[in-house]
Design a protein around this motif. Sequence first.
Motif, PDB file in Angstrom:
ATOM      1  N   SER A   5       0.845  -1.193   0.000  1.00 49.55           N
ATOM      2  CA  SER A   5       0.000   0.000   0.000  1.00 49.55           C
ATOM      3  C   SER A   5       0.881   1.244   0.000  1.00 49.55           C
ATOM      4  CB  SER A   5      -0.916   0.015   1.226  1.00 49.55           C
ATOM      5  OG  SER A   5      -0.149  -0.025   2.414  1.00 49.55           O
ATOM      6  N   GLU A   6       0.267   2.359  -0.354  1.00 51.48           N
ATOM      7  CA  GLU A   6       0.944   3.644  -0.265  1.00 51.48           C
ATOM      8  C   GLU A   6       0.343   4.364   0.939  1.00 51.48           C
ATOM      9  OE1 GLU A   6       0.249   6.340  -3.462  1.00 51.48           O
ATOM     10  OE2 GLU A   6       1.710   7.769  -2.693  1.00 51.48           O
ATOM     11  N   THR A   7       1.185   4.750   1.898  1.00 52.18           N
ATOM     12  CA  THR A   7       0.623   5.264   3.158  1.00 52.18           C
ATOM     13  C   THR A   7       0.288   6.755   3.087  1.00 52.18           C
ATOM     14  OG1 THR A   7       2.814   5.675   4.079  1.00 52.18           O
ATOM     15  CG2 THR A   7       1.820   3.535   4.537  1.00 52.18           C
ATOM     16  N   ARG A   8       0.880   7.479   2.178  1.00 50.04           N
ATOM     17  CA  ARG A   8       0.575   8.895   1.969  1.00 50.04           C
ATOM     18  C   ARG A   8       0.571   9.740   3.243  1.00 50.04           C
ATOM     19  NH1 ARG A   8      -3.748   8.705  -3.007  1.00 50.04           N
ATOM     20  NH2 ARG A   8      -3.069   6.668  -3.730  1.00 50.04           N
ATOM     21  N   PRO A   9       1.669   9.759   3.966  1.00 54.79           N
ATOM     22  CA  PRO A   9       1.721  10.634   5.142  1.00 54.79           C
ATOM     23  C   PRO A   9       1.669  12.100   4.727  1.00 54.79           C
ATOM     24  CG  PRO A   9       3.876   9.663   4.709  1.00 54.79           C
ATOM     25  CD  PRO A   9       2.925   9.042   3.737  1.00 54.79           C
ATOM     26  N   GLY A  10       1.093  12.925   5.604  1.00 54.44           N
ATOM     27  CA  GLY A  10       0.987  14.349   5.298  1.00 54.44           C
ATOM     28  C   GLY A  10       2.318  15.072   5.420  1.00 54.44           C
ATOM     29  N   SER A  11       3.182  14.557   6.293  1.00 54.36           N
ATOM     30  CA  SER A  11       4.473  15.214   6.525  1.00 54.36           C
ATOM     31  C   SER A  11       5.599  14.193   6.526  1.00 54.36           C
ATOM     32  CB  SER A  11       4.483  15.933   7.882  1.00 54.36           C
ATOM     33  OG  SER A  11       3.409  16.835   7.991  1.00 54.36           O
ATOM     34  N   ILE A  12       6.632  14.482   5.735  1.00 54.54           N
ATOM     35  CA  ILE A  12       7.870  13.701   5.776  1.00 54.54           C
ATOM     36  C   ILE A  12       9.006  14.715   5.916  1.00 54.54           C
ATOM     37  CG2 ILE A  12       9.372  12.051   4.592  1.00 54.54           C
ATOM     38  CD1 ILE A  12       6.915  11.189   2.932  1.00 54.54           C
ATOM     39  N   LEU A  13       9.687  14.696   7.052  1.00 53.54           N
ATOM     40  CA  LEU A  13      10.742  15.676   7.309  1.00 53.54           C
ATOM     41  C   LEU A  13      12.081  14.995   7.516  1.00 53.54           C
ATOM     42  CD1 LEU A  13       9.020  17.880  10.058  1.00 53.54           C
ATOM     43  CD2 LEU A  13       8.836  18.131   7.573  1.00 53.54           C
ATOM     44  N   GLN A  14      13.141  15.720   7.166  1.00 58.57           N
ATOM     45  CA  GLN A  14      14.479  15.310   7.575  1.00 58.57           C
ATOM     46  C   GLN A  14      15.036  16.362   8.514  1.00 58.57           C
ATOM     47  OE1 GLN A  14      17.215  14.178   4.495  1.00 58.57           O
ATOM     48  NE2 GLN A  14      16.042  12.350   3.970  1.00 58.57           N
ATOM     49  N   LEU A  15      15.464  15.915   9.690  1.00 60.59           N
ATOM     50  CA  LEU A  15      16.049  16.808  10.682  1.00 60.59           C
ATOM     51  C   LEU A  15      17.526  16.484  10.840  1.00 60.59           C
ATOM     52  CD1 LEU A  15      13.034  17.200  11.183  1.00 60.59           C
ATOM     53  CD2 LEU A  15      13.473  17.195  13.616  1.00 60.59           C
ATOM     54  N   ALA A  16      18.348  17.509  10.853  1.00 59.92           N
ATOM     55  CA  ALA A  16      19.789  17.292  11.005  1.00 59.92           C
ATOM     56  C   ALA A  16      20.326  18.223  12.088  1.00 59.92           C
ATOM     57  CB  ALA A  16      20.509  17.552   9.679  1.00 59.92           C
ATOM     58  N   ALA A  17      21.125  17.667  12.972  1.00 61.63           N
ATOM     59  CA  ALA A  17      21.720  18.454  14.049  1.00 61.63           C
ATOM     60  C   ALA A  17      23.128  18.886  13.660  1.00 61.63           C
ATOM     61  CB  ALA A  17      21.773  17.625  15.327  1.00 61.63           C
ATOM     62  N   TRP A  18      23.498  20.113  14.035  1.00 61.44           N
ATOM     63  CA  TRP A  18      24.896  20.509  13.906  1.00 61.44           C
ATOM     64  C   TRP A  18      25.704  19.664  14.886  1.00 61.44           C
ATOM     65  CZ3 TRP A  18      24.717  22.833   9.627  1.00 61.44           C
ATOM     66  CH2 TRP A  18      23.769  23.804   9.336  1.00 61.44           C
ATOM     67  N   PRO A  19      26.994  19.469  14.602  1.00 62.74           N
ATOM     68  CA  PRO A  19      27.807  18.669  15.534  1.00 62.74           C
ATOM     69  C   PRO A  19      27.697  19.221  16.958  1.00 62.74           C
ATOM     70  CG  PRO A  19      29.035  19.092  13.526  1.00 62.74           C
ATOM     71  CD  PRO A  19      27.756  19.896  13.433  1.00 62.74           C
ATOM     72  N   GLY A  20      27.411  18.345  17.898  1.00 64.19           N
ATOM     73  CA  GLY A  20      27.293  18.741  19.301  1.00 64.19           C
ATOM     74  C   GLY A  20      25.889  19.108  19.722  1.00 64.19           C
ATOM     75  N   GLN A  21      24.960  19.201  18.756  1.00 63.84           N
ATOM     76  CA  GLN A  21      23.587  19.614  19.060  1.00 63.84           C
ATOM     77  C   GLN A  21      22.593  18.445  18.993  1.00 63.84           C
ATOM     78  OE1 GLN A  21      22.787  22.896  19.959  1.00 63.84           O
ATOM     79  NE2 GLN A  21      25.010  23.054  20.018  1.00 63.84           N
ATOM     80  N   GLU A  22      23.132  17.229  18.847  1.00 63.05           N
ATOM     81  CA  GLU A  22      22.252  16.070  18.623  1.00 63.05           C
ATOM     82  C   GLU A  22      21.256  15.867  19.761  1.00 63.05           C
ATOM     83  OE1 GLU A  22      25.560  15.998  18.507  1.00 63.05           O
ATOM     84  OE2 GLU A  22      26.126  15.503  16.452  1.00 63.05           O
ATOM     85  N   LYS A  23      21.747  16.046  20.983  1.00 61.42           N
ATOM     86  CA  LYS A  23      20.896  15.809  22.148  1.00 61.42           C
ATOM     87  C   LYS A  23      19.690  16.755  22.154  1.00 61.42           C
ATOM     88  CE  LYS A  23      21.912  14.535  26.885  1.00 61.42           C
ATOM     89  NZ  LYS A  23      22.816  14.679  28.032  1.00 61.42           N
ATOM     90  N   LYS A  24      19.952  18.004  21.799  1.00 59.09           N
ATOM     91  CA  LYS A  24      18.861  18.992  21.772  1.00 59.09           C
ATOM     92  C   LYS A  24      17.865  18.656  20.666  1.00 59.09           C
ATOM     93  CE  LYS A  24      21.387  22.928  23.665  1.00 59.09           C
ATOM     94  NZ  LYS A  24      22.223  24.075  23.253  1.00 59.09           N
ATOM     95  N   LEU A  25      18.393  18.203  19.548  1.00 58.56           N
ATOM     96  CA  LEU A  25      17.493  17.849  18.443  1.00 58.56           C
ATOM     97  C   LEU A  25      16.599  16.669  18.835  1.00 58.56           C
ATOM     98  CD1 LEU A  25      16.760  18.416  15.437  1.00 58.56           C
ATOM     99  CD2 LEU A  25      18.299  16.575  14.843  1.00 58.56           C
ATOM    100  N   ILE A  26      17.199  15.679  19.463  1.00 53.25           N
ATOM    101  CA  ILE A  26      16.434  14.498  19.888  1.00 53.25           C
ATOM    102  C   ILE A  26      15.370  14.907  20.911  1.00 53.25           C
ATOM    103  CG2 ILE A  26      16.629  12.341  21.201  1.00 53.25           C
ATOM    104  CD1 ILE A  26      19.383  11.965  19.745  1.00 53.25           C
ATOM    105  N   ALA A  27      15.736  15.827  21.805  1.00 58.07           N
ATOM    106  CA  ALA A  27      14.760  16.322  22.788  1.00 58.07           C
ATOM    107  C   ALA A  27      13.630  17.060  22.072  1.00 58.07           C
ATOM    108  CB  ALA A  27      15.457  17.235  23.797  1.00 58.07           C
ATOM    109  N   GLY A  28      13.975  17.829  21.037  1.00 59.51           N
ATOM    110  CA  GLY A  28      12.974  18.565  20.264  1.00 59.51           C
ATOM    111  C   GLY A  28      12.009  17.632  19.548  1.00 59.51           C
ATOM    112  N   ILE A  29      12.548  16.538  19.026  1.00 63.70           N
ATOM    113  CA  ILE A  29      11.689  15.550  18.352  1.00 63.70           C
ATOM    114  C   ILE A  29      10.686  14.982  19.350  1.00 63.70           C
ATOM    115  CG2 ILE A  29      11.677  13.256  17.279  1.00 63.70           C
ATOM    116  CD1 ILE A  29      14.421  14.017  16.018  1.00 63.70           C
TER     117      ILE A  29
END
Lengths: 200, 98
Positions: free
Chosen positions: A34-58
Amino acid sequence: MVERQSPLELAPLELELRTGSHGDFEHGIDVILSETRPGSILQLAAWPGQEKKLIAGIRTVTGLALPDGAGAGSTDGVRSVFGFAPGKFTVVDEAEGLGLAFANVVTPAIGTVTDLSHGRTAIRIAGPKAEWVLAKFFAIDFALPAFPVGAGRSTMHHDVFAQIQRTGADQFDIYVFRSFARSFWKALCHASEEVGYEVQ
Amino acid sequence: MLITCPYCGPRDVIEFTYQGDGNRQRPQPASQDLDAWNAYVYDRLNPAGDHNEIWQHSGGCRAHLKVVRNTLTHEISSVAFARGDHKAAMRHKAEGKS
Ligand SMILES: [Zn+2]
């Protein structure tokens, strides 16, 4: 958001998205496509050293916690997240507008949010032979201990780049470039013929 | 030939793109040291044995990798992120435990 049309639905429709049973289904249907057709598909990338904050934001925006390890992820059936590269994550939501929800959370100091909702097509393969069919496509280990539920993988089928998330014990969501989606879908149908498949 | 990406795990070589000799030292862009530029562009060790190489996991996580490959046997004895001690995967790991 601009209204979207599935690349699988472009004419001639009956060739690509033929709902119903196909292939060797007389002995049972072992795969559902099947095709699931999600409304949103995003790619998030953290600057080096900011991964923890990005994961918390997710977690703040989606409510999903990222488990331990490279390529780990999780899904609640509506929203999904998984790591696909060091410090980079794919986040998917059934609803549109997830990019806006991240705007004030993932600040330019933390990283970037790229909306790929129009650029990717999400294809779901489910059923007892899903692993078997995918193993013919991708040279990675699809066994449950090596590829647990929620986890994601970046790989490719010939030169078609694909991100794969396991969203169930026998269910996988595959994200491919929209421009390749039709040919990928066709190939997936051919590969599923031997086990009997249903298009939903 | 398999290359074990530090992020993705063991993958077929078809997923990777060779990016050249890992021993090269690129001079500063403004450098006018012609010998250094000549060495960077042309001089290669061409060893029959272990060789430092740069590969990109272009069909996967797209990370650039420092690889040591034996040119006689294709044995890969070491793979690491080219960026150095890349903490991203590790941080990700630490976060998951909290
Ligand atoms: Zn990789």
